[in-house]
Design an enzyme around this catalytic site. Structure first.
Site, PDB file in Angstrom:
ATOM      1  N   THR A 175       0.604  -1.601   0.123  1.00 26.59           N
ATOM      2  CA  THR A 175      -0.098  -0.058  -0.296  1.00 26.59           C
ATOM      3  C   THR A 175       1.037   1.219   0.090  1.00 26.59           C
ATOM      4  O   THR A 175       1.739   0.941   0.742  1.00 26.59           O
ATOM      5  CB  THR A 175      -0.649  -0.113   1.084  1.00 26.59           C
ATOM      6  OG1 THR A 175      -0.067  -0.147   2.442  1.00 26.59           O
ATOM      7  CG2 THR A 175      -1.290  -1.127   1.332  1.00 26.59           C
ATOM      8  N   GLU A 320      -6.246  -3.149  -2.224  1.00 30.54           N
ATOM      9  CA  GLU A 320      -6.377  -4.631  -1.417  1.00 30.54           C
ATOM     10  C   GLU A 320      -7.528  -5.097  -1.656  1.00 30.54           C
ATOM     11  O   GLU A 320      -7.869  -6.122  -1.260  1.00 30.54           O
ATOM     12  CB  GLU A 320      -6.638  -3.744   0.488  1.00 30.54           C
ATOM     13  CG  GLU A 320      -5.626  -4.108   1.186  1.00 30.54           C
ATOM     14  CD  GLU A 320      -5.423  -2.266   1.037  1.00 30.54           C
ATOM     15  OE1 GLU A 320      -5.290  -1.516   2.131  1.00 30.54           O
ATOM     16  OE2 GLU A 320      -5.778  -1.819  -0.022  1.00 30.54           O
ATOM     17  N   LYS A 416     -11.242  16.342  14.945  1.00 34.48           N
ATOM     18  CA  LYS A 416     -12.157  16.778  16.031  1.00 34.48           C
ATOM     19  C   LYS A 416     -11.543  18.266  16.633  1.00 34.48           C
ATOM     20  O   LYS A 416     -10.847  18.141  17.138  1.00 34.48           O
ATOM     21  CB  LYS A 416     -12.134  15.126  17.219  1.00 34.48           C
ATOM     22  CG  LYS A 416     -13.075  15.993  18.017  1.00 34.48           C
ATOM     23  CD  LYS A 416     -12.940  13.903  18.496  1.00 34.48           C
ATOM     24  CE  LYS A 416     -14.803  13.558  19.296  1.00 34.48           C
ATOM     25  NZ  LYS A 416     -14.633  12.582  20.094  1.00 34.48           N
ATOM     26  N   TRP A 421     -17.022  16.859  14.777  1.00 34.54           N
ATOM     27  CA  TRP A 421     -16.383  16.403  13.965  1.00 34.54           C
ATOM     28  C   TRP A 421     -16.766  17.085  12.551  1.00 34.54           C
ATOM     29  O   TRP A 421     -17.427  18.100  12.527  1.00 34.54           O
ATOM     30  CB  TRP A 421     -16.715  15.295  13.197  1.00 34.54           C
ATOM     31  CG  TRP A 421     -16.225  14.078  14.597  1.00 34.54           C
ATOM     32  CD1 TRP A 421     -17.164  13.257  15.123  1.00 34.54           C
ATOM     33  CD2 TRP A 421     -14.768  12.912  14.195  1.00 34.54           C
ATOM     34  NE1 TRP A 421     -16.602  12.453  15.864  1.00 34.54           N
ATOM     35  CE2 TRP A 421     -14.845  12.427  15.634  1.00 34.54           C
ATOM     36  CE3 TRP A 421     -13.227  13.619  13.869  1.00 34.54           C
ATOM     37  CZ2 TRP A 421     -14.223  11.885  15.995  1.00 34.54           C
ATOM     38  CZ3 TRP A 421     -12.760  12.778  14.377  1.00 34.54           C
ATOM     39  CH2 TRP A 421     -12.918  12.117  15.825  1.00 34.54           C
TER      40      TRP A 421
END
Length: 516
Positions: A175, A320, A416, A421
């Site tokens: 990755t 993936e 945050k 959020w």
């Protein structure tokens, strides 16, 4: 029914038998070269014989550090065809990162492309598992090194491909590591085969024998979105751009080769657009661009369609996933990331992994399941799945009534502030639509009072200037006031990860600390 192992060698064998005169076109260091699929099959099989002659066997890992060229393609099939594992390495990574991946994979051979001989020699000196260095193209061959052309020319062995179980490993890709430490994904022949069949559907890549496909997606990243498999499977002409991915080089290839379909990340197409606009060029053969790797503002999509005269297909995928997740159909307006083809299921959950009672028009954590989805990372101690077999993508997403997926950001990228959020994607979509902005990113900056506050980072569009106050003012009334960033940072060039995505890890390291 017959036993018929789903192994990737069959794609090139099929192309050579039924589309044998169709070409693989490669922008090599000395100029454009051409080989038919029939020639490519013969060369790749002879390369398999040469590799076996070195003592390599099924299951051995062969590292490739190379660009999108026909020599790299031959190495892909030359290794996979006889059951070796092709471990694609990213030339844009540091030597330390590359060495760590080679050591973990225990690669026995390293094959390097143009301009990468020095890096290859350095890796040979520090990676004990490496036995031989193969020079693919362009660079001089020094003592003890092997030359790909000489290996092929000197090999009279053409071993039969396949003959092994379809669950045999075929490829290894790490990755990108933009949100954490890179992890290895070990593809099987079966996962690649099924991903290829899914991608060829008419609502997906929809490749045909009349297409000329240009792969700008690096072959070292997520299987180049599967094009090295899907193009020969469909009998499409395959155009490989080599090392040069600037707007001028891509425009020349598209025009000279009659490219009809291409795929890549937004930064590539910004470069192409800037070049054709500055030089008043047209690309009349180009019909479709598959856009992925990172979110793109609607303004960029419209600019691509209007100026280039193409249909843009947006997509989402992951290393993936082998890598195809969702794709918008060729005949629809491309705004969301598309729908999954048969073979991939999707689920939205809350932060604790509990499935949401309503799966439409709500934001949730995206999980996936399917035969081309990773079960466990390379050499990991535990599976990467939850108790019900779902893989957590790390993305936040919305699925609309028609089944189209829209990403709402990475869960790790949420900010945050004061216990509430903030989603950077909403801000990035608005700012990215400004005609003066080329690239945009919103990251968290440490704040003594609020914990975190959003910071807006912009790269002005070529030939434009950005007025920071006007950008922030454009957010007023479109997001909550407390979402609006306190500060704008203008950069000459946005830092990009090795795969072409905006490198938010680098941005957080450079600008994420509290203001002094």
């Amino acid at each position: 029914m017959q036993e018929y192992a789903l192994t990737v060698d069959k794609f090139l064998v099929h192309a050579a038998k039924w589309h044998g005169s169709v070409e693989v076109v490669s922008a090599d260091p000395g100029g454009v070269t051409r080989k038919s699929y029939a020639e490519t099959l013969d060369r790749s099989r002879r390369l398999s014989g040469a590799l076996l002659g070195l003592g390599l066997r099924r299951g051995d890992r062969v590292g490739t550090l190379a660009w999108n060229t026909r020599h790299h393609l031959e190495m892909w099939y030359g290794t996979m065809g006889v059951g070796m594992v092709c471990h694609t390495l990213n030339p844009r990574l540091t030597a330390d990162h590359l060495a760590a991946m080679i050591d973990q994979a225990e690669d026995r051979i390293l094959a390097v492309g143009s301009g990468l001989g020095e890096v290859g020699r350095a890796l040979m000196a520090r990676c004990p598992s490496l036995e031989k260095l193969i020079i693919l193209d362009g660079d001089p061959v020094e003592g003890g090194q092997l030359d790909l052309e000489a290996m092929i020319e000197g090999s009279n062995e053409r071993p039969v491909w396949g003959g092994f179980d379809e669950q045999t490993p075929a490829g290894l890709c790490f990755t990108s590591g933009t949100t954490g430490a890179p992890k290895g994904v070990l593809y099987t022949h079966r996962s690649n085969y099924l991903n290829t069949i899914r991608s060829l559907q008419s609502d997906c890549l929809a490749l045909s024998r009349s297409d000329v496909a240009l792969i700008t997606v690096p072959m070292f990243h997520a299987n180049a979105w599967g094009f090295p498999f899907s193009a020969p499977a469909a009998g499409s002409t395959l155009v490989l751009p080599g090392r040069l991915m600037d707007g001028a080089s891509l425009a020349h290839l598209i025009r000279s080769e009659g490219v009809t379909v291409t795929a890549g990340v937004p930064t590539v197409w910004i470069g192409l657009l800037d070049h054709v606009e500055a030089n008043d060029l047209q690309v009349p053969s180009l019909e479709r661009i598959i856009l992925g790797g990172a979110g793109a503002p609607e303004s960029l999509i419209r600019r691509m369609e209007d100026r280039l005269g193409v249909r843009v297909q947006t997509s989402w995928g992951m290393t993936e996933l082998s890598p195809m997740g969702t794709l918008s159909p060729p005949d629809e307006v491309a705004l969301a990331s598309g729908r999954p083809a048969m073979g991939l299921d999707m689920l939205l959950t809350d932060a604790e992994g509990v499935p949401l009672p309503e799966q439409r028009n709500v934001v949730g954590h995206l999980k996936v399941k399917g035969p081309s989805v990773a079960r466990q990372y390379f050499k990991a101690a535990a599976p990467a799945l939850d108790a019900d077999g779902w893989f957590d993508t790390g993305d936040l997403a919305i699925i609309d009534d028609g089944g189209a997926l829209t990403l709402a950001g990475r869960s790790k990228d949420l900010i945050k502030s004061g216990g509430e959020w903030i989603n950077p994607v909403d801000i990035e979509d608005i700012i990215g639509a400004d005609p003066s902005v080329g690239l945009v990113a919103v990251i968290a900056r440490v704040d003594d009072k609020w914990g975190e506050r959003p910071l807006l980072v912009v790269e002005p569009r070529q030939g434009h200037s950005v007025e920071s106050g006007a950008l922030l003012k454009s957010l007023k009334g479109r997001v909550a006031d407390w979402w609006i960033p306190d500060r704008v940072v203008q950069v000459e060039a946005m830092p990009l990860a090795a795969t072409g995505k905006i490198d938010k890890t680098r941005l957080r390291a450079d600008y994420g600390q509290a203001l002094g």
